[in-house]
Design a protein around this motif. Structure first.
Motif, PDB file in Angstrom:
ATOM      1  N   LYS A 105       0.837  -1.196   0.000  1.00 13.00           N
ATOM      2  CA  LYS A 105       0.000   0.000   0.000  1.00 13.00           C
ATOM      3  C   LYS A 105       0.881   1.259   0.000  1.00 13.00           C
ATOM      4  O   LYS A 105       1.983   1.256   0.531  1.00 13.00           O
ATOM      5  CB  LYS A 105      -0.889   0.007   1.251  1.00 13.00           C
ATOM      6  N   THR A 106       0.365   2.326  -0.589  1.00 10.69           N
ATOM      7  CA  THR A 106       1.061   3.615  -0.595  1.00 10.69           C
ATOM      8  C   THR A 106       1.465   3.998   0.828  1.00 10.69           C
ATOM      9  O   THR A 106       0.649   3.959   1.739  1.00 10.69           O
ATOM     10  CB  THR A 106       0.135   4.689  -1.202  1.00 10.69           C
ATOM     11  N   SER A 109       6.539   1.826   2.293  1.00 13.52           N
ATOM     12  CA  SER A 109       8.013   1.836   2.297  1.00 13.52           C
ATOM     13  C   SER A 109       8.534   2.554   3.542  1.00 13.52           C
ATOM     14  O   SER A 109       9.548   2.137   4.121  1.00 13.52           O
ATOM     15  CB  SER A 109       8.549   2.516   1.032  1.00 13.52           C
ATOM     16  N   SER A 130      -2.275  -3.357   0.173  1.00 10.02           N
ATOM     17  CA  SER A 130      -3.561  -2.921  -0.401  1.00 10.02           C
ATOM     18  C   SER A 130      -4.424  -4.115  -0.789  1.00 10.02           C
ATOM     19  O   SER A 130      -5.630  -4.001  -0.960  1.00 10.02           O
ATOM     20  CB  SER A 130      -3.294  -2.051  -1.644  1.00 10.02           C
ATOM     21  N   SER A 188      -4.931   1.525  -7.324  1.00  8.36           N
ATOM     22  CA  SER A 188      -4.464   2.923  -7.273  1.00  8.36           C
ATOM     23  C   SER A 188      -3.776   3.218  -5.941  1.00  8.36           C
ATOM     24  O   SER A 188      -2.957   4.129  -5.844  1.00  8.36           O
ATOM     25  CB  SER A 188      -5.638   3.892  -7.470  1.00  8.36           C
ATOM     26  N   HIS A 189      -4.098   2.460  -4.903  1.00  8.85           N
ATOM     27  CA  HIS A 189      -3.451   2.659  -3.590  1.00  8.85           C
ATOM     28  C   HIS A 189      -2.248   1.728  -3.411  1.00  8.85           C
ATOM     29  O   HIS A 189      -1.780   1.506  -2.290  1.00  8.85           O
ATOM     30  CB  HIS A 189      -4.465   2.420  -2.465  1.00  8.85           C
ATOM     31  N   THR A 190      -1.760   1.170  -4.515  1.00  8.36           N
ATOM     32  CA  THR A 190      -0.589   0.272  -4.476  1.00  8.36           C
ATOM     33  C   THR A 190       0.642   1.007  -4.996  1.00  8.36           C
ATOM     34  O   THR A 190       0.644   1.478  -6.141  1.00  8.36           O
ATOM     35  CB  THR A 190      -0.862  -0.975  -5.343  1.00  8.36           C
ATOM     36  N   GLU A 191       1.679   1.121  -4.145  1.00  3.73           N
ATOM     37  CA  GLU A 191       2.897   1.836  -4.590  1.00  3.73           C
ATOM     38  C   GLU A 191       3.948   0.866  -5.130  1.00  3.73           C
ATOM     39  O   GLU A 191       4.852   1.262  -5.875  1.00  3.73           O
ATOM     40  CB  GLU A 191       3.474   2.657  -3.449  1.00  3.73           C
ATOM     41  N   ARG A 192       3.811  -0.433  -4.793  1.00  3.99           N
ATOM     42  CA  ARG A 192       4.822  -1.407  -5.234  1.00  3.99           C
ATOM     43  C   ARG A 192       4.148  -2.751  -5.390  1.00  3.99           C
ATOM     44  O   ARG A 192       3.329  -3.134  -4.537  1.00  3.99           O
ATOM     45  CB  ARG A 192       5.931  -1.517  -4.188  1.00  3.99           C
ATOM     46  N   ARG A 240       0.664   2.643 -15.462  1.00  3.80           N
ATOM     47  CA  ARG A 240       1.711   3.025 -14.505  1.00  3.80           C
ATOM     48  C   ARG A 240       2.296   1.793 -13.796  1.00  3.80           C
ATOM     49  O   ARG A 240       2.637   1.837 -12.616  1.00  3.80           O
ATOM     50  CB  ARG A 240       1.139   3.994 -13.458  1.00  3.80           C
ATOM     51  N   GLU A 243       6.410   1.677 -12.871  1.00  8.17           N
ATOM     52  CA  GLU A 243       6.872   2.355 -11.651  1.00  8.17           C
ATOM     53  C   GLU A 243       6.549   1.514 -10.405  1.00  8.17           C
ATOM     54  O   GLU A 243       7.241   1.581  -9.403  1.00  8.17           O
ATOM     55  CB  GLU A 243       6.234   3.739 -11.553  1.00  8.17           C
ATOM     56  N   LYS A 244       5.504   0.682 -10.513  1.00  3.58           N
ATOM     57  CA  LYS A 244       5.157  -0.168  -9.355  1.00  3.58           C
ATOM     58  C   LYS A 244       6.045  -1.419  -9.279  1.00  3.58           C
ATOM     59  O   LYS A 244       6.135  -2.062  -8.230  1.00  3.58           O
ATOM     60  CB  LYS A 244       3.687  -0.571  -9.435  1.00  3.58           C
TER      61      LYS A 244
END
Ligand code: 5FX
Length: 536
Positions: A105-106, A109, A130, A188-192, A240, A243-244
């Motif tokens: 989740k965003t 990290s 997420s 959309s709430h996933t950063e990785r 996108r 980037e993830k």
């Protein structure tokens, strides 16, 4: 308690479907410690069966990510309680079940980089995902996404040439596409997005670990020749996405030093290196110390072939992955669903349920079975997609039965001829130095292995592969420590226990099977066309 002698070592981890396992391997490549945490037995609160949840649709299969996190807490506490000396660990690497995916989740990290050594991982990572229930390799709910991906890149063969496999439901790109389509808010709430392997590495690293080339080859996203993400595949799956995922790295890369969390909580040395984690099958190839031209045959419920390839020929069957120990080479995986269950059925029908009678039948029938050939697929076969039993005489006439001894040899010769034909279709060639490494239940039957040696024209060895993914990961950790010295993996692992020779080809075998293999390939095509029906 007597002082334990200092013993520098590397750790090898395996985050597999049913458990987390670890081995400690010393500088002489001896395994001196192993432990495991079994999800169903030791983490009952998650309610898994075989480490997974099969959903009501019968297609969706997931595992709770916090179960994997907590399993690591438990196994490290078990090691600590046993007095394991973490200060001796020079490096660690690991494996994960292939294709599974983890969604950070965003903001996660920040949590990962600032873990408190006073608390377990699970407590601190509770809110870091997420998606709580991660898709795993047993999932087959993404057929629509597979068709969309193949259409986007020009078809199944085009996708196979690009990524090493046609679209498979379990492959990660298709799973990500399904999550983006069905749960866009979570996406959309996933950063990785990690694989199970790079997720596990991230826990030890205290930051996001990159995906390695070898496990990344199981996603339908990585261009296996250039070792970069395919923009066409990324675009077809989700926006996108690059980037993830981050940039993929060679599987032998040191991805960083261990997180201070493990230094302070368990006593790992701060200079302990983390070598990129990879998939369980690539790690097993390392654990079996396969070399160019070798082939590993796992004779289990389904039969699995591991091949070392220099120049792959991606096809509509099987999978080509980047090689985990030689970045210039490749490995291939071929699955044959009708493995030991088929052998047991024929044993029951034609040898009164006795392996001894089964072996006697193989001993009493000659190589080539007087031209009799059989295809035995009581469940829909993967390689190729055929079902049913089909028997042919030397004159290529289909018959409904064989005498019992002929039936037994036809089954075993057929299973191994199929393996050789489909391995060669992926670019495999038997070389003068080829070794066949046999593992799994049927590898205890010497008469079955004699047929394997005769059909392939190569010597057959047996090797203990109980912990091959873990041991392979520890070997890869040692190899990572030698990074920059260009020392080949084979040199690093030369002290490891050698496999045991069990069977060598019978004189004259190659002449017999050269002709029979051609007939087998022709008859397989005949059966395929009969069972597939006429082409549209
Ligand atoms: O799907 C597979 C390989 O493609 C399985 O062998 C998984 O890696 C098992 F974890």
């Amino acid at each position: 308690m007597a002082e334990r002698a200092a013993r520098h070592c590397c750790l090898g981890w395996d985050f597999s479907t049913q458990q987390v396992k670890v081995v400690a391997v010393d500088a002489e490549l001896s395994v001196f410690y192993e432990d495991s945490v079994h999800f169903d037995r030791d983490l009952v609160e998650f309610g898994t069966q075989g480490g997974v949840h099969v959903h009501k649709d019968g297609l969706t299969v997931t595992s709770p990510v916090l179960m994997w996190v907590q399993a690591l807490d438990i196994i490290l506490e078990k090691m600590k309680a046993s007095g394991f000396d973490f200060s001796q660990v020079l490096a660690l690497s690991g494996a994960g079940q292939q294709h599974g995916s983890v969604y950070w989740k965003t903001g996660a990290s920040q949590v990962l980089t600032s873990l408190s050594p006073d608390l377990p991982l699970r407590e601190q990572l509770q809110a870091c995902f997420s998606i709580s229930n991660c898709p795993v390799w047993m999932d087959s709910s993404t057929a629509a996404q597979c068709r969309q991906l193949e259409a986007a890149v020009g078809g199944a063969q085009a996708l196979s040439l690009l990524t090493g496999s046609r679209a498979y439901e379990r492959f990660t790109g298709n799973q990500i596409a399904k999550i983006y389509q069905q749960n866009p808010e979570a996406y959309s709430h996933t950063e990785r997005i990690s694989l199970v392997s790079s997720f596990a590495a991230s826990l030890f690293l205290g930051s996001y670990s990159p995906v390695d080339y070898s496990d990344g080859s199981g996603m339908n996203l990585l261009q296996i020749q250039d070792k970069v993400w395919s923009q066409a595949c990324l675009g077809a799956c989700a926006p996108r996405l690059e980037e993830k995922l981050g940039r993929p790295v060679p599987s032998c890369s040191i991805v960083g030093a261990i997180s201070s969390y493990f230094v302070q909580r368990y006593g790992f040395p701060p200079e302990c290196k983390v070598v990129a984690f990879t998939g369980d099958n690539p790690a097993s190839l390392a654990g079996m110390r396969l070399e160019e031209g070798d082939i590993a045959v796992s004779l289990g419920t389904s039969d699995t072939l591991f091949l070392w390839l220099q120049e792959p020929t991606p096809a509509l069957e099987g999978h080509i992955f980047c090689n985990p120990v030689d970045p210039q080479h490749y490995m291939a995986l071929l699955c044959f669903k009708n493995g030991s269950l088929m052998r047991e059925k024929i044993r029951d029908e034609s040898a009164s349920g006795s392996w001894s009678k089964f072996s006697k039948a193989l001993q009493s029938t000659g190589m080539g079975n007087s031209g009799n050939l059989g295809f035995y697929f009581d469940v829909m076969e993967i390689t190729p997609e055929i079902i049913g039993r089909h028997r042919f005489t030397a004159e290529n006439h289909e018959v409904s039965a064989f005498p019992q001894d002929v039936e037994i040899r036809a089954l075993i010769e057929g299973q191994f001829m199929a393996k050789k034909i489909h391995a060669e279709a992926l670019g495999y060639r038997v070389m003068p130095k080829t070794k066949i490494l046999a593992t799994g239940g049927a590898s205890h039957n010497r008469d079955i292995l004699q047929v394997l040696a005769d059909v392939f024209g190569a010597p057959v060895y047996v090797i203990d592969t109980a912990n091959s993914a873990c041991v392979g990961s520890a070997y890869r950790a040692f190899h990572g420590l030698a990074a920059g010295t260009d020392m080949p993996f084979a040199e690093i692992v030369k002290l490891a226990p050698n496999p045991r020779l069990v069977a060598t080809p019978t004189p004259g075998a190659s002449q017999v099977y050269e002709a029979l293999l051609q007939r087998y390939a022709m008859l397989e095509q005949r059966v395929l066309s009969q069972t597939r029906g006429p082409p549209e």
